[in-house]
Design a protein around this motif. Structure first.
Motif, PDB file in Angstrom:
ATOM      1  N   CYS A 139       0.834  -1.201   0.000  1.00 18.91           N
ATOM      2  CA  CYS A 139       0.000   0.000   0.000  1.00 18.91           C
ATOM      3  C   CYS A 139       0.874   1.258   0.000  1.00 18.91           C
ATOM      4  N   ILE A 140       1.929   1.242   0.798  1.00 17.59           N
ATOM      5  CA  ILE A 140       2.849   2.384   0.850  1.00 17.59           C
ATOM      6  C   ILE A 140       3.555   2.552  -0.498  1.00 17.59           C
ATOM      7  N   LYS A 141       4.005   1.438  -1.074  1.00 22.57           N
ATOM      8  CA  LYS A 141       4.672   1.494  -2.385  1.00 22.57           C
ATOM      9  C   LYS A 141       3.728   2.039  -3.453  1.00 22.57           C
ATOM     10  N   GLN A 142       2.462   1.664  -3.373  1.00 20.63           N
ATOM     11  CA  GLN A 142       1.472   2.183  -4.318  1.00 20.63           C
ATOM     12  C   GLN A 142       1.375   3.701  -4.209  1.00 20.63           C
ATOM     13  N   GLY A 143       1.376   4.200  -2.976  1.00 23.79           N
ATOM     14  CA  GLY A 143       1.310   5.643  -2.768  1.00 23.79           C
ATOM     15  C   GLY A 143       2.507   6.370  -3.356  1.00 23.79           C
ATOM     16  N   ILE A 144       3.675   5.736  -3.290  1.00 22.03           N
ATOM     17  CA  ILE A 144       4.883   6.332  -3.875  1.00 22.03           C
ATOM     18  C   ILE A 144       4.802   6.297  -5.400  1.00 22.03           C
ATOM     19  N   ASP A 145       4.386   5.157  -5.943  1.00 23.60           N
ATOM     20  CA  ASP A 145       4.327   4.990  -7.403  1.00 23.60           C
ATOM     21  C   ASP A 145       3.331   5.945  -8.055  1.00 23.60           C
ATOM     22  N   GLU A 146       2.198   6.188  -7.390  1.00 27.19           N
ATOM     23  CA  GLU A 146       1.173   7.031  -8.004  1.00 27.19           C
ATOM     24  C   GLU A 146       1.359   8.513  -7.693  1.00 27.19           C
ATOM     25  N   GLY A 147       2.392   8.835  -6.900  1.00 21.76           N
ATOM     26  CA  GLY A 147       2.702  10.237  -6.643  1.00 21.76           C
ATOM     27  C   GLY A 147       2.035  10.843  -5.431  1.00 21.76           C
ATOM     28  N   THR A 148       1.313  10.041  -4.656  1.00 27.30           N
ATOM     29  CA  THR A 148       0.707  10.562  -3.424  1.00 27.30           C
ATOM     30  C   THR A 148       1.783  10.821  -2.375  1.00 27.30           C
ATOM     31  N   PHE A 149       2.769   9.927  -2.317  1.00 27.57           N
ATOM     32  CA  PHE A 149       3.881  10.075  -1.384  1.00 27.57           C
ATOM     33  C   PHE A 149       5.155  10.442  -2.143  1.00 27.57           C
ATOM     34  N   ARG A 150       6.091  10.993  -1.440  1.00 28.08           N
ATOM     35  CA  ARG A 150       7.352  11.431  -2.034  1.00 28.08           C
ATOM     36  C   ARG A 150       8.094  10.269  -2.690  1.00 28.08           C
ATOM     37  N   LYS A 151       8.738  10.558  -3.803  1.00 25.50           N
ATOM     38  CA  LYS A 151       9.484   9.531  -4.525  1.00 25.50           C
ATOM     39  C   LYS A 151      10.689   9.035  -3.732  1.00 25.50           C
ATOM     40  N   ASP A 152      11.231   9.894  -2.863  1.00 25.70           N
ATOM     41  CA  ASP A 152      12.411   9.497  -2.094  1.00 25.70           C
ATOM     42  C   ASP A 152      12.039   8.851  -0.756  1.00 25.70           C
TER      43      ASP A 152
END
Length: 237
Positions: A139-152
């Motif tokens: 779920c966290i990785k999904q948030g990073i991939d879709e741009g909801t969470f920071r890429k770094d």
């Protein structure tokens, strides 16, 4: 019909034994608990306990495996109906906190007795617990991939922050003797989660200019960026 009834009775009896064992393991610890105590609490014979589980150790490990599998199934049913990764993260933590708080025998057994055991980490029970942890990571990785969470953002670190805080709250609660609280531990969730989310959300870029200006040049800068120039005024007129 009789075969089906026997299967249901066996399943219910097995679960009844596990529930009785959970309370005794939680209160007395694995080493001090006996099969005789468990069978007496479950209302069955010692032979029945051995028939279903083989050993006291297998009975111990079957408990978190069963409960974790049920919790994971609940998550899998609920998550598709929750919009956005932030909502899904909240659902994960709510379900874990609710499980730990409404079933203190389980949270005592897992957090205080089993998680520090190397042997436990090689069991199907631990794999069942890790399954839901992997779902949280995805779920966290999904948030990073879709741009909801920071890429770094580091998804493993974020998961450790979330689950580590939840586990710490309940370990502390157990170490205090599970005192009755005016408000449930779940009330800590939203303030804590917002702090984490505020740190990992992708920031919207804005076009800004940073200037280092001497005091005597302040009026010049003001005339450029704040007050329209005579040419702009003239064009506007």
């Amino acid at each position: 019909m009789m075969v089906m009834t026997n299967r249901i009775n066996k399943k219910e009896r097995k679960k009844h034994i596990m529930n009785a064992a959970l309370g005794i393991f939680s209160e007395k610890g694995f080493q001090n608990a006996t099969i005789s105590e468990i069978s007496k609490a479950a209302g069955v014979s010692d032979a029945t306990v051995y028939e279903y589980f083989g050993t006291k150790e297998k009975l111990l490990f079957s408990i978190p495996e069963q409960i974790s599998d049920e919790n994971t199934e609940d998550l899998q049913r609920v998550l598709p109906y929750i919009k956005g990764v932030e909502g899904k993260l909240r659902a994960f933590l709510i379900m874990f906190m609710r499980l730990y708080e409404t079933n203190p025998h389980y949270s005592n057994l897992v957090l205080l007795q089993l998680m520090s055991s190397r042997e436990f980490r090689n069991t199907a029970a631990h794999a069942a617990i890790r399954k839901s942890a992997h779902m949280l990571l995805d779920c966290i990785k999904q948030g990073i991939d879709e741009g909801t969470f920071r890429k770094d953002a580091d998804p493993y670190l974020i998961r450790s922050m979330l689950m580590g805080t939840v586990e710490h709250l309940f370990i502390h609660w157990h170490m205090q003797g599970m005192p009755k609280r005016e408000n449930p531990i779940q009330d800590y969730l939203d303030p804590f989660l917002e702090i984490v989310l505020d740190g990992i959300r992708a920031k919207t870029r804005t076009n800004t200019i940073t200037l280092n200006v001497k005091m005597e040049d302040g009026e010049v800068v003001k005339s450029i960026f704040i007050e329209p120039s005579p040419l702009i005024k003239e064009a506007a007129e």
